[in-house]
Design an enzyme around this catalytic site. Structure first.
Site, PDB file in Angstrom:
ATOM      1  N   LYS A 112      24.004  47.289  -5.925  1.00 20.47           N
ATOM      2  CA  LYS A 112      25.408  47.657  -6.171  1.00 20.47           C
ATOM      3  C   LYS A 112      25.670  47.805  -7.663  1.00 20.47           C
ATOM      4  O   LYS A 112      26.454  48.667  -8.077  1.00 20.47           O
ATOM      5  CB  LYS A 112      26.350  46.623  -5.559  1.00 20.47           C
ATOM      6  CG  LYS A 112      26.381  46.717  -4.032  1.00 20.47           C
ATOM      7  CD  LYS A 112      27.579  46.012  -3.421  1.00 20.47           C
ATOM      8  CE  LYS A 112      27.645  46.311  -1.931  1.00 20.47           C
ATOM      9  NZ  LYS A 112      28.751  45.666  -1.266  1.00 20.47           N
ATOM     10  N   LYS A 193      20.349  51.978   3.997  1.00 16.71           N
ATOM     11  CA  LYS A 193      21.227  51.324   4.971  1.00 16.71           C
ATOM     12  C   LYS A 193      22.549  52.089   5.130  1.00 16.71           C
ATOM     13  O   LYS A 193      23.099  52.558   4.131  1.00 16.71           O
ATOM     14  CB  LYS A 193      21.522  49.910   4.454  1.00 16.71           C
ATOM     15  CG  LYS A 193      22.344  49.035   5.364  1.00 16.71           C
ATOM     16  CD  LYS A 193      22.704  47.745   4.657  1.00 16.71           C
ATOM     17  CE  LYS A 193      23.898  47.908   3.748  1.00 16.71           C
ATOM     18  NZ  LYS A 193      25.132  47.246   4.181  1.00 16.71           N
ATOM     19  N   LYS A 196      29.523  51.370   4.118  1.00 16.61           N
ATOM     20  CA  LYS A 196      30.907  51.844   4.032  1.00 16.61           C
ATOM     21  C   LYS A 196      31.149  52.626   2.757  1.00 16.61           C
ATOM     22  O   LYS A 196      31.918  53.560   2.712  1.00 16.61           O
ATOM     23  CB  LYS A 196      31.871  50.650   3.978  1.00 16.61           C
ATOM     24  CG  LYS A 196      32.078  49.913   5.250  1.00 16.61           C
ATOM     25  CD  LYS A 196      33.157  48.855   5.004  1.00 16.61           C
ATOM     26  CE  LYS A 196      32.699  47.504   5.481  1.00 16.61           C
ATOM     27  NZ  LYS A 196      32.127  46.663   4.423  1.00 16.61           N
TER      28      LYS A 196
HETATM   29  N1  AQP Z   1      23.840  49.287   8.244  1.00 18.51           N
HETATM   30  C1  AQP Z   1      24.079  48.114   8.804  1.00 18.51           C
HETATM   31  N2  AQP Z   1      23.387  47.748   9.923  1.00 18.51           N
HETATM   32  C2  AQP Z   1      23.634  46.542  10.511  1.00 18.51           C
HETATM   33  N3  AQP Z   1      24.538  45.662  10.047  1.00 18.51           N
HETATM   34  C3  AQP Z   1      25.236  45.997   8.943  1.00 18.51           C
HETATM   35  N4  AQP Z   1      26.194  45.366   8.242  1.00 18.51           N
HETATM   36  C4  AQP Z   1      26.577  46.148   7.199  1.00 18.51           C
HETATM   37  N5  AQP Z   1      25.882  47.291   7.202  1.00 18.51           N
HETATM   38  C5  AQP Z   1      25.046  47.224   8.265  1.00 18.51           C
HETATM   39  C6  AQP Z   1      26.730  44.067   8.599  1.00 18.51           C
HETATM   40  O1  AQP Z   1      28.149  44.191   8.700  1.00 18.51           O
HETATM   41  C7  AQP Z   1      28.747  42.971   8.269  1.00 18.51           C
HETATM   42  C8  AQP Z   1      29.840  43.256   7.295  1.00 18.51           C
HETATM   43  O2  AQP Z   1      29.318  43.826   6.127  1.00 18.51           O
HETATM   44  P1  AQP Z   1      30.153  43.698   4.784  1.00 18.51           P
HETATM   45  O3  AQP Z   1      31.464  44.314   4.968  1.00 18.51           O
HETATM   46  O4  AQP Z   1      30.172  42.289   4.352  1.00 18.51           O
HETATM   47  O5  AQP Z   1      29.402  44.455   3.678  1.00 18.51           O
HETATM   48  P2  AQP Z   1      27.987  45.060   3.569  1.00 18.51           P
HETATM   49  O6  AQP Z   1      26.970  44.225   4.251  1.00 18.51           O
HETATM   50  O7  AQP Z   1      27.747  45.340   2.122  1.00 18.51           O
HETATM   51  O8  AQP Z   1      28.274  46.366   4.426  1.00 18.51           O
HETATM   52  P3  AQP Z   1      28.526  47.816   3.994  1.00 18.51           P
HETATM   53  O9  AQP Z   1      28.986  48.551   5.183  1.00 18.51           O
HETATM   54  O10 AQP Z   1      27.318  48.346   3.283  1.00 18.51           O
HETATM   55  O11 AQP Z   1      29.756  47.761   2.998  1.00 18.51           O
HETATM   56  P4  AQP Z   1      29.885  48.118   1.474  1.00 18.51           P
HETATM   57  O12 AQP Z   1      29.455  49.538   1.368  1.00 18.51           O
HETATM   58  O13 AQP Z   1      31.335  47.909   1.193  1.00 18.51           O
HETATM   59  O14 AQP Z   1      29.011  47.186   0.714  1.00 18.51           O
HETATM   60  C9  AQP Z   1      27.636  42.100   7.698  1.00 18.51           C
HETATM   61  O15 AQP Z   1      27.266  41.137   8.656  1.00 18.51           O
HETATM   62  C10 AQP Z   1      26.521  43.066   7.459  1.00 18.51           C
HETATM   63  O16 AQP Z   1      25.248  42.463   7.553  1.00 18.51           O
END
Ligand code: AQP
Length: 330
Positions: A112, A193, A196
């Site tokens: 990040k 991965k 969001k």
């Molecule tokens: N691609 C994924 N596959 C499976 N699980 C996922 N999680 C996130 N992406 C995947 C799981 O969703 C939960 C919430 O995630 P988060 O909001 O804490 O942030 P993150 O893990 O950083 O998810 P994102 O979607 O990639 O968000 P941004 O882009 O904002 O950082 C967690 O349990 C995570 O494991």
């Protein structure tokens, strides 16, 4: 005593099928086996810049999605992290026992940080706040996707270090991963991965996407140069499409092989799209009903905060006592 489960999602963009298959969908399945707390972690979201109006509306949207997906507000607590100040307070107390070297090793921070022009200290401290979220409630189990495993390991290290410095205080939380769907990859780039905050219309299927957009995104997904599905030689794009189908359907490995071996990619994508749409449609309908009454959601969030605040405050009080910080007699 009933074990406690805790997990959270950042209101940092549109929730996608990775968030659902890796986290939210499993919370729904296991919630009644535990005393359940599910957080909308807005203090985490601001570790990278969020437009205030968007953040405000995403918090409500995610609360609506939690309920629409099947989180039972009569049983499980849905909590907006910032409404319980003890999260931030415990995070500071834990920051003081966390070596910087531990945080420097976090791969999510490195990824990040590489995408930011200016890196806020909050992004670096993010895993300590996450440890605080979990340890605040003495959670036994934390269901997350695979990308959060390293942060969970760190939460245990912080708990262990605190316990050895100040005496037994924190419960050791166990990580719970789904058997399929723990890491859903980007549909445009199956080596990254699904996320969001990633840009590009072909990257993710959002939980509130209309059926025609879901179909379009999946039909455009990256595959490989094989003529059809070959379980021995398939590339990450095909493996990802199969994982999405299997996680939504609950099919066994044998059923997957029987149905999909040799299938042309156009047909595979059609089936994945149909399965995804049929699983998301009921949630989307329910979401429309729930959000038609804003007071209903406010009530759920207020109740969530009311129920968990005494648990959180008791932990902070104990931690302060253990550390020797001034705690008034009453
Ligand atoms: N691609 C994924 N596959 C499976 N699980 C996922 N999680 C996130 N992406 C995947 C799981 O969703 C939960 C919430 O995630 P988060 O909001 O804490 O942030 P993150 O893990 O950083 O998810 P994102 O979607 O990639 O968000 P941004 O882009 O904002 O950082 C967690 O349990 C995570 O494991």
């Amino acid at each position: 005593m009933i074990p406690r489960v805790l997990s959270g999602i950042q209101p940092s963009g549109n929730l996608h099928i990775g968030n659902y298959l890796g986290a939210l969908g499993n919370w729904v399945k296991i919630q009644h086996q535990y005393e359940s707390i599910f957080c909308i972690v807005d203090l985490h979201a601001i570790t990278v810049y969020q437009k205030p109006e968007e953040l405000r509306s995403k918090i409500r949207e995610i609360a609506g999605i939690f309920v629409a997906a099947g989180i039972d507000p009569e049983h499980s607590r849905i909590v907006v992290q910032s409404t319980v100040p003890a999260h931030a307070e415990l995070a500071w107390l834990l920051t003081c026992v966390t070596p910087m070297g531990w945080l420097e090793r976090m791969t999510q921070f490195k990824a990040k940080a590489a995408a930011q022009e200016s890196i806020g200290d909050g992004l670096f401290q993010y895993p300590v706040l996450m440890a605080a979220d979990i340890l605040l409630y003495q959670a036994n189990v934390v269901p997350v996707g695979e990308d959060q495993m390293q942060h969970l390991e760190l939460a245990r290290d912080i708990a262990q270090r605190f316990n050895s410095l100040y005496g037994d205080t924190f419960t050791m939380p166990a990580t719970k991963l789904p058997s399929v769907g723990a890491r859903i990859m980007g549909l445009d780039d199956p080596t990254a991965k699904m996320s969001k905050s990633a840009s590009g219309s072909g990257h993710a299927v959002a939980l509130l996407d209309p059926p025609d957009r879901i179909k379009k995104t999946i039909m455009r997904a990256t595959t490989d140069s094989n003529p059809g599905v070959d379980f021995e030689t398939m590339g990450p794009g095909v493996a990802n499409l199969l994982a999405i189908f299997q996680a939504f359907s609950g099919w066994t490995d044998d059923a997957m092989r029987t149905n999909f071996s040799g299938m042309r990619y156009g047909d595979l994508k059609k089936q994945v799209a149909e399965m995804t749409i049929s699983c998301l449609e009921p949630m989307q309908k329910r979401y429309q009903e729930i959000t038609a009454d804003p007071e209903y959601l406010d009530g759920i969030l207020q109740r969530g905060a009311d129920v968990v605040t005494p648990i959180a405050n008791a932990t902070v009080k104990l931690v302060k006592e253990r550390m020797g910080i001034y705690t008034p007699a009453r």
